[in-house]
Enzyme design. Structure first.
Site, PDB file in Angstrom:
ATOM      1  N   HIS A  97       0.854  -1.200   0.000  1.00  0.00           N
ATOM      2  CA  HIS A  97       0.000   0.000   0.000  1.00  0.00           C
ATOM      3  C   HIS A  97       0.894   1.256   0.000  1.00  0.00           C
ATOM      4  O   HIS A  97       1.925   1.280   0.668  1.00  0.00           O
ATOM      5  CB  HIS A  97      -0.926  -0.007   1.226  1.00  0.00           C
ATOM      6  CG  HIS A  97      -2.012   1.023   1.130  1.00  0.00           C
ATOM      7  ND1 HIS A  97      -1.775   2.354   1.362  1.00  0.00           N
ATOM      8  CD2 HIS A  97      -3.319   0.923   0.793  1.00  0.00           C
ATOM      9  CE1 HIS A  97      -2.901   3.026   1.183  1.00  0.00           C
ATOM     10  NE2 HIS A  97      -3.854   2.184   0.829  1.00  0.00           N
ATOM     11  N   GLU A 169      -3.593   1.655  -7.543  1.00  0.00           N
ATOM     12  CA  GLU A 169      -3.960   2.773  -6.671  1.00  0.00           C
ATOM     13  C   GLU A 169      -3.043   3.961  -6.966  1.00  0.00           C
ATOM     14  O   GLU A 169      -1.968   4.074  -6.357  1.00  0.00           O
ATOM     15  CB  GLU A 169      -3.818   2.358  -5.208  1.00  0.00           C
ATOM     16  CG  GLU A 169      -4.746   1.242  -4.796  1.00  0.00           C
ATOM     17  CD  GLU A 169      -5.128   1.354  -3.327  1.00  0.00           C
ATOM     18  OE1 GLU A 169      -6.317   1.496  -3.039  1.00  0.00           O
ATOM     19  OE2 GLU A 169      -4.223   1.338  -2.479  1.00  0.00           O
TER      20      GLU A 169
HETATM   21  C1  PEP Z   1      -6.789   3.101   0.066  1.00  0.00           C
HETATM   22  O1  PEP Z   1      -6.282   3.491   1.100  1.00  0.00           O
HETATM   23  O2  PEP Z   1      -6.494   1.991  -0.402  1.00  0.00           O
HETATM   24  C2  PEP Z   1      -7.750   3.970  -0.589  1.00  0.00           C
HETATM   25  C3  PEP Z   1      -8.139   3.648  -1.797  1.00  0.00           C
HETATM   26  O3  PEP Z   1      -8.159   5.078   0.111  1.00  0.00           O
HETATM   27  P1  PEP Z   1      -9.313   6.114  -0.318  1.00  0.00           P
HETATM   28  O4  PEP Z   1     -10.475   5.330  -0.844  1.00  0.00           O
HETATM   29  O5  PEP Z   1      -9.633   6.856   0.938  1.00  0.00           O
HETATM   30  O6  PEP Z   1      -8.736   6.987  -1.387  1.00  0.00           O
END
Ligand code: PEP
Length: 256
Positions: A97, A169
């Site tokens: 992450h 992400e």
């Molecule tokens: C995450 O922490 O994996 C994430 C996607 O956070 P958010 O949805 O708050 O952007």
């Protein structure tokens, strides 16, 4: 919409939020939901590790994910949690992450060690990757992503990679309220699927879920889930409020 296995993962990442009572209350509510008409929608929740034992008895319709593990199996590593302590409690573990990379300086080498432990213990890693704003602005984001994957998951063989989940992400979208748009998501997900096909062949590559995460909420979930090669969502902030998360589940359930 082109979804290879017509199934969605909806994964809540609570990060360092919720007391034990709040966590139990959430699990109790989610188990009473009737919206799971499709068994093709898989819900997983990643509470703080300290709550795993307390919520275990309430898991019912959802699965449990650990937010992190140590890259070591045991020993003098104060404050760390070994995969051996979690393997009876969780089916999945978040690895890589961006908050772990940023605040705890996790390197590709450490992520590789964590992935090796997941493979050894037969726990499914949810491997997170994604570019920072600087890479997108300078148009090097695809090569940056390719390097992130080459340094980690591509050290494994075809069979091992087939048992992983990937989560795109973009760092600039996490917790900012500014999600990537459908075209941006499609470009990266198609790119990753193509690399997977080249590395491990068509039939294995098509089985690997590629999730999107970064400011997902009930307003954008439907649009994102309809993007080609998006097999689910990793949801941070919007997963903390039960009613909001329920709406996201209902959207995925309707589409699957
Ligand atoms: C995450 O922490 O994996 C994430 C996607 O956070 P958010 O949805 O708050 O952007």
């Amino acid at each position: 919409m082109f979804n290879y296995f017509n199934m969605f993962y909806i994964i809540a990442n609570w990060k360092m939020n919720k007391t034990q009572d709040e966590a139990i209350d959430f699990f109790t509510k989610i188990n009473s939901l009737n919206c799971f008409k499709s068994s093709l929608c898989k819900i997983l929740i990643s509470p703080p590790i300290i709550h795993l034992s307390a919520v275990e008895q309430y898991i019912g319709k959802v699965g449990l994910v650990a937010q992190n593990i140590s890259c070591k199996e045991s020993g003098a590593y104060t404050g760390e949690t070994s995969i051996n302590m979690l393997s009876s409690k969780v089916s999945h573990i978040l690895i890589g992450h961006s908050e772990r990379r940023k605040y705890f300086h996790e390197t590709s080498l450490q992520l590789l060690e964590k992935l090796q432990l997941c493979i050894k213990k037969k726990i499914i890693p949810i491997f997170c990757f994604g570019e920072k704003l600087i890479h997108r602005d300078s148009n090097v984001f695809l090569s940056y992503i390719k390097d992130q994957l080459s340094e980690t998951i591509f050290s494994f063989d075809k069979h091992e990679i087939s048992n992983m989940i990937l989560a795109y992400e973009p760092v600039w979208a996490i917790g900012t309220g500014k999600n990537a748009n459908a075209a941006q998501i499609k470009e990266v997900h198609d790119f990753v699927r193509e690399i997977l096909i080249k590395k491990i062949g068509h039939s294995s590559a098509l089985k690997i879920p590629i999730l999107y995460g970064g400011s997902c909420n009930s307003n954008n979930a439907q649009t994102i889930l309809k993007v080609d090669n998006v097999n689910g969502l990793l949801v941070g902030g919007a997963s903390l409020d039960f009613d909001h998360f329920r709406k996201i589940i209902e959207i995925a359930d309707d589409l699957s």
